[in-house]
Motif scaffolding. Structure first.
Motif, PDB file in Angstrom:
ATOM      1  N   LEU A 163       0.816  -1.208   0.000  1.00 19.79           N
ATOM      2  CA  LEU A 163       0.000   0.000   0.000  1.00 19.79           C
ATOM      3  C   LEU A 163       0.854   1.263   0.000  1.00 19.79           C
ATOM      4  O   LEU A 163       1.925   1.313   0.615  1.00 19.79           O
ATOM      5  CB  LEU A 163      -0.939   0.002   1.195  1.00 19.79           C
ATOM      6  CG  LEU A 163      -2.153  -0.920   1.040  1.00 19.79           C
ATOM      7  CD1 LEU A 163      -2.794  -1.194   2.390  1.00 19.79           C
ATOM      8  CD2 LEU A 163      -3.164  -0.291   0.087  1.00 19.79           C
ATOM      9  N   LYS A 164       0.346   2.270  -0.690  1.00 20.42           N
ATOM     10  CA  LYS A 164       1.006   3.559  -0.817  1.00 20.42           C
ATOM     11  C   LYS A 164       0.101   4.647  -0.252  1.00 20.42           C
ATOM     12  O   LYS A 164      -1.115   4.486  -0.218  1.00 20.42           O
ATOM     13  CB  LYS A 164       1.301   3.866  -2.290  1.00 20.42           C
ATOM     14  CG  LYS A 164       2.108   2.809  -3.010  1.00 20.42           C
ATOM     15  CD  LYS A 164       2.218   3.143  -4.493  1.00 20.42           C
ATOM     16  CE  LYS A 164       3.002   2.088  -5.245  1.00 20.42           C
ATOM     17  NZ  LYS A 164       3.089   2.410  -6.696  1.00 20.42           N
ATOM     18  N   PRO A 165       0.673   5.771   0.180  1.00 17.04           N
ATOM     19  CA  PRO A 165      -0.165   6.865   0.683  1.00 17.04           C
ATOM     20  C   PRO A 165      -1.233   7.306  -0.318  1.00 17.04           C
ATOM     21  O   PRO A 165      -2.333   7.696   0.097  1.00 17.04           O
ATOM     22  CB  PRO A 165       0.848   7.982   0.947  1.00 17.04           C
ATOM     23  CG  PRO A 165       2.101   7.255   1.290  1.00 17.04           C
ATOM     24  CD  PRO A 165       2.110   6.056   0.374  1.00 17.04           C
ATOM     25  N   GLU A 166      -0.946   7.234  -1.609  1.00 18.42           N
ATOM     26  CA  GLU A 166      -1.914   7.631  -2.616  1.00 18.42           C
ATOM     27  C   GLU A 166      -3.090   6.669  -2.736  1.00 18.42           C
ATOM     28  O   GLU A 166      -4.054   6.949  -3.453  1.00 18.42           O
ATOM     29  CB  GLU A 166      -1.251   7.821  -3.991  1.00 18.42           C
ATOM     30  CG  GLU A 166      -0.382   6.658  -4.425  1.00 18.42           C
ATOM     31  CD  GLU A 166       1.092   6.891  -4.133  1.00 18.42           C
ATOM     32  OE1 GLU A 166       1.918   6.616  -5.038  1.00 18.42           O
ATOM     33  OE2 GLU A 166       1.424   7.346  -3.026  1.00 18.42           O
ATOM     34  N   ASP A 167      -3.029   5.536  -2.046  1.00 21.71           N
ATOM     35  CA  ASP A 167      -4.162   4.621  -1.995  1.00 21.71           C
ATOM     36  C   ASP A 167      -5.207   5.060  -0.972  1.00 21.71           C
ATOM     37  O   ASP A 167      -6.281   4.459  -0.895  1.00 21.71           O
ATOM     38  CB  ASP A 167      -3.701   3.204  -1.650  1.00 21.71           C
ATOM     39  CG  ASP A 167      -2.836   2.589  -2.735  1.00 21.71           C
ATOM     40  OD1 ASP A 167      -3.143   2.771  -3.930  1.00 21.71           O
ATOM     41  OD2 ASP A 167      -1.845   1.915  -2.381  1.00 21.71           O
ATOM     42  N   THR A 168      -4.890   6.063  -0.185  1.00 22.57           N
ATOM     43  CA  THR A 168      -5.816   6.560   0.825  1.00 22.57           C
ATOM     44  C   THR A 168      -7.106   7.045   0.178  1.00 22.57           C
ATOM     45  O   THR A 168      -7.078   7.893  -0.713  1.00 22.57           O
ATOM     46  CB  THR A 168      -5.176   7.692   1.637  1.00 22.57           C
ATOM     47  OG1 THR A 168      -4.059   7.189   2.365  1.00 22.57           O
ATOM     48  CG2 THR A 168      -6.176   8.296   2.615  1.00 22.57           C
TER      49      THR A 168
END
Length: 118
Positions: A86-91
């Protein structure tokens, strides 16, 4: 009443994993295409993944290919989204939805929040 209810969202650090579940009730959805969408604050709802009735065909947004996996269990009337790396942009708020025909998702769940920290 026919309902979709998402669960499994939460707070996770970048690189971690999370599995979302979508429980359908009121009727069986085994004959329909099921999908996952997400919406970040200030942005439009975006397609994430979809799976056909048999589970033999899956589709993914380019941004999640190789990291996310959609699956379904028709006997349990459940759809899942396994999210790895998971990446922060998946928030975003993640929603499951049903395509009952014609390529239109016309039944939606309430959504579950996924937050990925750096």
């Amino acid at each position: 009443q026919v309902q979709l209810v998402e669960s499994g969202g939460g707070l996770v650090q970048a690189g971690g994993s999370l599995r979302l579940s979508c429980a359908a009730s009121g009727r069986t959805f085994s004959s329909y295409v099921m999908g996952w969408f997400r919406q970040a604050p200030g942005k439009e709802r975006a397609f994430v993944a979809a799976i056909n009735w048999s589970g033999g065909n899956t589709y993914y947004a380019d941004s999640v290919k190789g990291r996310f996996t959609i699956s379904r269990d028709n006997a349990k009337n459940m759809v899942y989204l396994q999210m790895n790396s998971l990446k922060p942009e998946d928030t975003a708020v993640y929603y499951c939805a049903v395509d009952q025909g014609g390529g239109i998702y016309d039944l939606w769940g309430q959504g579950t929040q996924v937050t990925v920290s750096s």
